[in-house]
Design an enzyme around this catalytic site. Sequence first.
Site, PDB file in Angstrom:
ATOM      1  N   ARG A 337       0.811  -1.226   0.000  1.00 35.99           N
ATOM      2  CA  ARG A 337       0.000   0.000   0.000  1.00 35.99           C
ATOM      3  C   ARG A 337       0.841   1.271   0.000  1.00 35.99           C
ATOM      4  NH1 ARG A 337      -3.012  -2.989   3.903  1.00 35.99           N
ATOM      5  NH2 ARG A 337      -1.976  -1.803   5.565  1.00 35.99           N
ATOM      6  N   ASN A 340       4.502   2.356  -3.722  1.00 32.26           N
ATOM      7  CA  ASN A 340       4.405   3.182  -4.923  1.00 32.26           C
ATOM      8  C   ASN A 340       3.040   3.856  -4.942  1.00 32.26           C
ATOM      9  OD1 ASN A 340       4.315   4.281  -7.505  1.00 32.26           O
ATOM     10  ND2 ASN A 340       5.330   2.553  -8.474  1.00 32.26           N
ATOM     11  N   TYR A 352      -9.583  -0.822  -9.579  1.00 35.19           N
ATOM     12  CA  TYR A 352     -10.332  -1.350  -8.442  1.00 35.19           C
ATOM     13  C   TYR A 352     -11.737  -0.750  -8.350  1.00 35.19           C
ATOM     14  CZ  TYR A 352     -11.922  -1.934  -3.639  1.00 35.19           C
ATOM     15  OH  TYR A 352     -12.683  -2.207  -2.538  1.00 35.19           O
ATOM     16  N   LYS A 362     -15.589  -6.232  -3.615  1.00 35.85           N
ATOM     17  CA  LYS A 362     -14.235  -5.757  -3.358  1.00 35.85           C
ATOM     18  C   LYS A 362     -13.208  -6.821  -3.733  1.00 35.85           C
ATOM     19  CE  LYS A 362     -15.360  -2.507   0.343  1.00 35.85           C
ATOM     20  NZ  LYS A 362     -15.103  -2.106   1.747  1.00 35.85           N
ATOM     21  N   SER A 373      -1.492  -6.367 -12.565  1.00 38.56           N
ATOM     22  CA  SER A 373      -0.117  -6.126 -12.120  1.00 38.56           C
ATOM     23  C   SER A 373       0.802  -7.260 -12.542  1.00 38.56           C
ATOM     24  CB  SER A 373      -0.082  -5.960 -10.597  1.00 38.56           C
ATOM     25  OG  SER A 373      -0.844  -4.853 -10.183  1.00 38.56           O
ATOM     26  N   HIS A 377       3.784  -6.834 -15.344  1.00 39.50           N
ATOM     27  CA  HIS A 377       5.161  -7.067 -14.891  1.00 39.50           C
ATOM     28  C   HIS A 377       5.833  -8.176 -15.711  1.00 39.50           C
ATOM     29  CE1 HIS A 377       4.200  -4.658 -11.298  1.00 39.50           C
ATOM     30  NE2 HIS A 377       5.517  -4.556 -11.154  1.00 39.50           N
TER      31      HIS A 377
END
Length: 465
Positions: A337, A340, A352, A362, A373, A377
């Site tokens: 959290r 970055n 999100y 959620k 992500s 990556h």
Amino acid sequence: MSPNSHSTNTITQNGYKKKTTEEKIHPKSQTLREKQFVIRNSVLTDLFEKVPSVVTIQSVFGATTISLFLSIILKDYLEIGEVTLGIYLIRAAFRKLHIAALLWICYLLVTCSIFYVFQLWAVVRLKLITNRKFIKIWDRSWSAALLVFYILCFRTTSTLVEYFKLPEASSAIILFEQIRLVMKIHAFVRYNAERIVKYKPHTEQELTWAKFNQYVYFLFAPVLLYRDEYPRTKAIRWDFVLARMGEVIGVIVYQCFIYHRFIFPSYKDFGIRKYTWVEVLAPALAENSVPGVLILLAGFYVTLHSVQNLFAELLRFGDRQFYKDWWTSLSLAEYFRTWNIVVQDWLYAHVYWDVYQLTNSKIAGKLTVFLISVVVHEWVMTYIFGFFYPALSYSFLTAVIVSFIKIPKFRFSNLIFWYLITFGSGIINSLCTLEYYARVNQPASDMSSWKHYFLPRWYTCDCIV
């Protein structure tokens, strides 16, 4: 809306407005927590300038680093009669930088043209706003076109990197810049499209229209959330700019030195001679942990502190909370959290939250953030090194799983956090280096086979006794 229009007592430390009582009682009625931009320094800037103890620690680290460099230089000169600090890695990694620069200019021109494409969509929509059937077709067509554009951006970039055979650093520049510009485009379109869609004609509502100069400023500013205006500092401190530029050059040299001296020697002969399992595992599990975390810290510092503050100063961008004090984290969840904030803000607002609005879940939002992500990556790592090797994804997945485990916080929580970071850094750097040398020293017989890209070469080349 002015970024400073809300009272500061309603803004949390992250720069978001505090939840109202209604939102706490009825979570499903929540609205997007809008980021509030204010003038503030980066955490390390304040620590280096205002806390004498931290300045002392910085001096101690600098002195020990200089001593390490000098001792190794002297040792190399006395033993082999020459000095090698890994500078050759800079020359090798930044080859064809001129091609990367030309590609970046092309990307920037395409990104600038998106402003006028968006204007076309908006003008036509506003003129025919009363035709609901047309509006629905018009919006869906352009949404599909935007999605296709994103896919083409990724595909085109990967093709160009392969076609020009760009080395590691040059390809990294293009890959990361393409991701950054796509994120900028999406933030701009998402923010301004909502304005257009919510606009009601024949009312007193005023339609705010983004200007081209605001869009261009946003493209270069160290932020991924679009606003028409941001808090600005009064002047550019050129001594601050020069210091950050010096840090960028120094960190590049420092990282090359660490790789050359500590990480590469462990596996550079893999494939040339047979290795034992002890020779393979010992560096990964123990020897490369400290060099690995030094690479991680240097990468964080140059990317999220030096480069971001450099552009912020040149553009007089006021809000410089690019990260928080993640080094004090007591868990990996807290680390994710705070590591970055720039990317975290974008993922929250444009991934999100949108998924949460669509699914009212959620978990779905968090899962989508995680998948995006991981995919991005791995896409970057694949085209930097020229092969698919998901060591980073495995480590990331493990870290995410561990972060969901509720571990009571106690005195040594931060120590355990740092051990996990150090151990994981050593594993990732070791496995990627092992795979790289396995492919260089023992290339596959059929380079076009899918196995060449997806199967670990270090395991299939029969190079371990």
